[in-house]
Design an enzyme around this catalytic site. Structure first.
Site, mmCIF file in Angstrom:
data_model
loop_
_atom_site.group_PDB
_atom_site.id
_atom_site.type_symbol
_atom_site.label_atom_id
_atom_site.label_comp_id
_atom_site.label_asym_id
_atom_site.label_seq_id
_atom_site.Cartn_x
_atom_site.Cartn_y
_atom_site.Cartn_z
ATOM 1 N N LYS A 22 0.833 -1.208 0.000
ATOM 2 C CA LYS A 22 0.000 0.000 0.000
ATOM 3 C C LYS A 22 0.868 1.258 0.000
ATOM 4 C CE LYS A 22 -2.513 2.689 3.434
ATOM 5 N NZ LYS A 22 -1.358 3.476 3.852
ATOM 6 N N ASN A 23 1.824 1.319 0.927
ATOM 7 C CA ASN A 23 2.593 2.563 1.062
ATOM 8 C C ASN A 23 3.540 2.805 -0.107
ATOM 9 O OD1 ASN A 23 1.262 3.187 3.354
ATOM 10 N ND2 ASN A 23 2.945 2.729 4.762
ATOM 11 N N CYS A 116 -5.352 8.393 8.664
ATOM 12 C CA CYS A 116 -5.760 7.986 10.012
ATOM 13 C C CYS A 116 -5.338 9.038 11.033
ATOM 14 C CB CYS A 116 -5.093 6.663 10.386
ATOM 15 S SG CYS A 116 -5.647 5.290 9.375
ATOM 16 N N ARG A 121 0.528 14.789 12.599
ATOM 17 C CA ARG A 121 0.917 14.569 11.207
ATOM 18 C C ARG A 121 1.022 15.857 10.361
ATOM 19 N NH1 ARG A 121 -1.846 9.103 9.050
ATOM 20 N NH2 ARG A 121 0.251 8.698 8.311
ATOM 21 N N ASP A 304 3.784 0.951 12.124
ATOM 22 C CA ASP A 304 2.571 0.379 11.542
ATOM 23 C C ASP A 304 2.295 -1.051 12.015
ATOM 24 O OD1 ASP A 304 2.144 2.721 10.247
ATOM 25 O OD2 ASP A 304 2.651 2.007 8.239
ATOM 26 N N ARG A 398 -8.988 0.059 3.402
ATOM 27 C CA ARG A 398 -8.059 1.008 2.777
ATOM 28 C C ARG A 398 -6.698 0.372 2.555
ATOM 29 N NH1 ARG A 398 -6.828 5.576 6.267
ATOM 30 N NH2 ARG A 398 -5.029 5.362 4.919
HETATM 31 C C1 UD1 Z 1 4.261 6.961 6.212
HETATM 32 C C2 UD1 Z 1 3.309 5.814 6.040
HETATM 33 C C3 UD1 Z 1 2.702 5.404 7.373
HETATM 34 C C4 UD1 Z 1 3.795 5.141 8.397
HETATM 35 C C5 UD1 Z 1 4.808 6.289 8.457
HETATM 36 C C6 UD1 Z 1 5.988 6.012 9.355
HETATM 37 C C7 UD1 Z 1 2.445 6.227 3.815
HETATM 38 C C8 UD1 Z 1 1.302 6.664 2.978
HETATM 39 N N1 UD1 Z 1 2.249 6.237 5.134
HETATM 40 O O1 UD1 Z 1 3.472 8.036 6.715
HETATM 41 O O2 UD1 Z 1 1.935 4.235 7.165
HETATM 42 O O3 UD1 Z 1 3.195 5.005 9.668
HETATM 43 O O4 UD1 Z 1 5.291 6.583 7.142
HETATM 44 O O5 UD1 Z 1 6.609 4.847 8.965
HETATM 45 O O6 UD1 Z 1 3.487 5.848 3.322
HETATM 46 N N2 UD1 Z 1 6.392 14.646 10.516
HETATM 47 C C9 UD1 Z 1 6.539 15.987 10.773
HETATM 48 N N3 UD1 Z 1 6.559 16.845 9.722
HETATM 49 C C10 UD1 Z 1 6.454 16.427 8.425
HETATM 50 C C11 UD1 Z 1 6.316 15.064 8.170
HETATM 51 C C12 UD1 Z 1 6.285 14.187 9.234
HETATM 52 O O7 UD1 Z 1 6.626 16.402 11.919
HETATM 53 O O8 UD1 Z 1 6.479 17.265 7.535
HETATM 54 C C13 UD1 Z 1 6.318 13.696 11.630
HETATM 55 C C14 UD1 Z 1 4.951 13.036 11.702
HETATM 56 O O9 UD1 Z 1 4.027 13.820 12.411
HETATM 57 C C15 UD1 Z 1 5.249 11.747 12.392
HETATM 58 C C16 UD1 Z 1 6.649 11.410 11.890
HETATM 59 O O10 UD1 Z 1 7.201 12.634 11.398
HETATM 60 O O11 UD1 Z 1 5.292 11.951 13.776
HETATM 61 C C17 UD1 Z 1 6.697 10.364 10.813
HETATM 62 O O12 UD1 Z 1 5.979 10.786 9.701
HETATM 63 P P1 UD1 Z 1 6.289 10.312 8.229
HETATM 64 O O13 UD1 Z 1 7.482 9.427 8.193
HETATM 65 O O14 UD1 Z 1 6.266 11.507 7.364
HETATM 66 O O15 UD1 Z 1 5.026 9.437 7.941
HETATM 67 P P2 UD1 Z 1 4.058 9.511 6.712
HETATM 68 O O16 UD1 Z 1 4.825 9.727 5.461
HETATM 69 O O17 UD1 Z 1 2.902 10.403 7.006
#
Ligand code: UD1
Length: 417
Positions: A22-23, A116, A121, A304, A398
């Site tokens: 999925k990711n 979610c 986030r 996850d 999803r």
């Molecule tokens: C992706 C995955 C999700 C997984 C996560 C961490 C997808 C669609 N989703 O989510 O399933 O749980 O990686 O392995 O691929 N953060 C910030 N600022 C930013 C971006 C992130 O503070 O601009 C923080 C987030 O709030 C969170 C952490 O960094 O606490 C990790 O986020 P991130 O690695 O970006 O996760 P996603 O890409 O949203």
């Protein structure tokens, strides 16, 4: 509203084939619009996140042909208009259109993504990356217009190795002029998959899978054929399930390397498994030792799988510990597991939970709190006495391709009602 009904307690054996990740696919589909010809993606899972991305592409007038397991995307006639709030909010991964449209047209107009609610986030790191490449960002009430006269390669340091920010910066930089270097980049397998996809089209991306990624901009990206990697989180979910009620249950079509942290923890707990080249067979497990896990960016223990491990921990002798370092609010599923008999304590700061072991879970009426929280309930229901009804299953659908069919095939009693 549909629900999942499960009658638990049956041993499971046979083979569960794992679908495309999925990711990974949710990044590959938006990335495909950077292609100047037709991009073909195979091993595409049948999940609603893919339907939602298809709707965005159709809204943008891209040509998309979807057959079982395959998607062909041609973006020659794209109209780069606003992606509405409704479409943007359907899923988290809609944010990959930010990088892709900015990279292709130097402009994107869309809203804050959905996903979610497992924490705050924010997308500040994505935006910082776009700004460093030369984009101007206008934001009002979660509506973003990001545009640039010219995108120019630069050095970008991420304060946190964010998966989304790393991919989005790659997408924006792939056609920028000059060289972009991302330091403290995320190293998840999905990042390697997206870099391979773009490189297959003619992009110049080096270092994906390490903490330094270098992107040298190119002008044209040609057609390509690319396969989605196996879903390590789906595989991990079924591996945990197999460790609870599997009898020679095979998790097939996987890359075991991507699951190292989970394999190590389950082995430490006493699960007897045989790791093959592209599969794992769980022989069974009886005396499960309690374990501690701490979620970390890859190759650490994936957040996850944390919620699904909580269900596993209810069956260990003694208390186990989960430390969640990625998200601020990822223990809500425990309150649903509690309805089935689970006992736990969450530390005040919401970062640590202690799960009591050797609890006989009982069927109950529960509700998915989020995608992986929903999966933790499915696993709990399969090991519980009696019947469980899970509501809010749109979260689960999803991310889990043909979950009812796959579980039924190995002997589970599960249906959508
Ligand atoms: C992706 C995955 C999700 C997984 C996560 C961490 C997808 C669609 N989703 O989510 O399933 O749980 O990686 O392995 O691929 N953060 C910030 N600022 C930013 C971006 C992130 O503070 O601009 C923080 C987030 O709030 C969170 C952490 O960094 O606490 C990790 O986020 P991130 O690695 O970006 O996760 P996603 O890409 O949203």
């Amino acid at each position: 509203m549909p629900k999942i009904k499960i009658t638990g307690g049956r041993k499971l054996s046979g083979t569960i084939p794992i679908s495309g990740a999925k990711n990974s696919v949710v990044a590959l589909i938006p990335a495909a619009i950077l292609c100047d010809e037709t991009a073909t993606i195979s091993n595409v899972p049948d999940i609603t996140d893919v339907d939602d991305l298809e709707n965005i592409l159709t809204h943008l007038n891209a040509r998309i042909t979807r057959t079982t397991g395959k998607v062909e995307i041609n973006s020659s006639d794209i109209i780069n208009k606003e992606i509405t709030a409704e479409l943007s909010k359907k899923l988290r991964a809609s944010y990959y259109f930010m990088g892709a449209l900015l990279g292709k047209f130097k402009k994107v107009d869309m809203y804050f993504p959905g996903g979610c609610s497992i924490g705050e986030r924010p997308i500040n790191l994505h935006l910082k990356g776009f700004a460093a490449l030369g984009a101007k960002i206008t934001e009002e009430d979660n509506h973003f217009i990001i545009e640039a006269d010219k995108l120019k390669g630069t050095n970008i340091y991420l304060d946190f190795p964010s998966v989304g920010a790393t991919i989005n910066i790659i997408l924006a930089a792939v056609k920028a002029s000059g060289r972009t270097i991302i330091d403290n980049a995320a190293a998840e397998p999905e990042i390697v998959n997206i870099a391979t996809f773009l490189n297959n089209m003619g992009a110049k991306i080096k270092g994906a899978g390490t903490s330094t990624i270098t992107i040298t901009g190119v002008k044209y990206l040609h057609s390509c054929f690319h396969e989605v990697i196996p879903d390590r989180i789906e595989a991990g979910t079924y591996l945990i399930l197999a460790s609870l009620i599997g009898e020679n249950l095979k998790i097939d079509n996987i890359i075991p390397n991507h699951l190292e942290a989970l394999i190590a923890k389950l082995t430490e707990s006493g699960v007897d498994m045989e790791v093959g080249i592209d599969n794992i067979v769980v022989k069974g497990s009886h005396d499960r030792k309690p374990i501690s896990i701490k979620t970390l960016p890859h190759p650490g223990f994936p957040t996850d799988l944390q919620q699904i491990m909580a269900t596993y921990m209810t069956q260990c002798r003694g208390s186990s510990i989960i430390e969640e370092t990625i998200y601020e609010n990822r223990f809500q599923n425990l309150y649903e597991l509690e309805k089935m008999g689970a006992t736990f304590k969450i530390r005040k700061d919401n970062k640590k939970a202690t799960i009591k072991g050797k609890i006989k879970l009982k069927g109950a009426k529960v509700s998915s709190t989020d995608l992986r929280g929903g999966a933790s309930l499915v696993v709990a229901a399969l090991i519980a006495d009696g019947t469980t009804t899970i509501s809010n299953i749109s979260y689960i659908l999803r991310g889990y391709d043909r979950i009812v069919e796959k579980l039924t095939n190995v002997g589970a009693k599960i249906e959508i009602i």
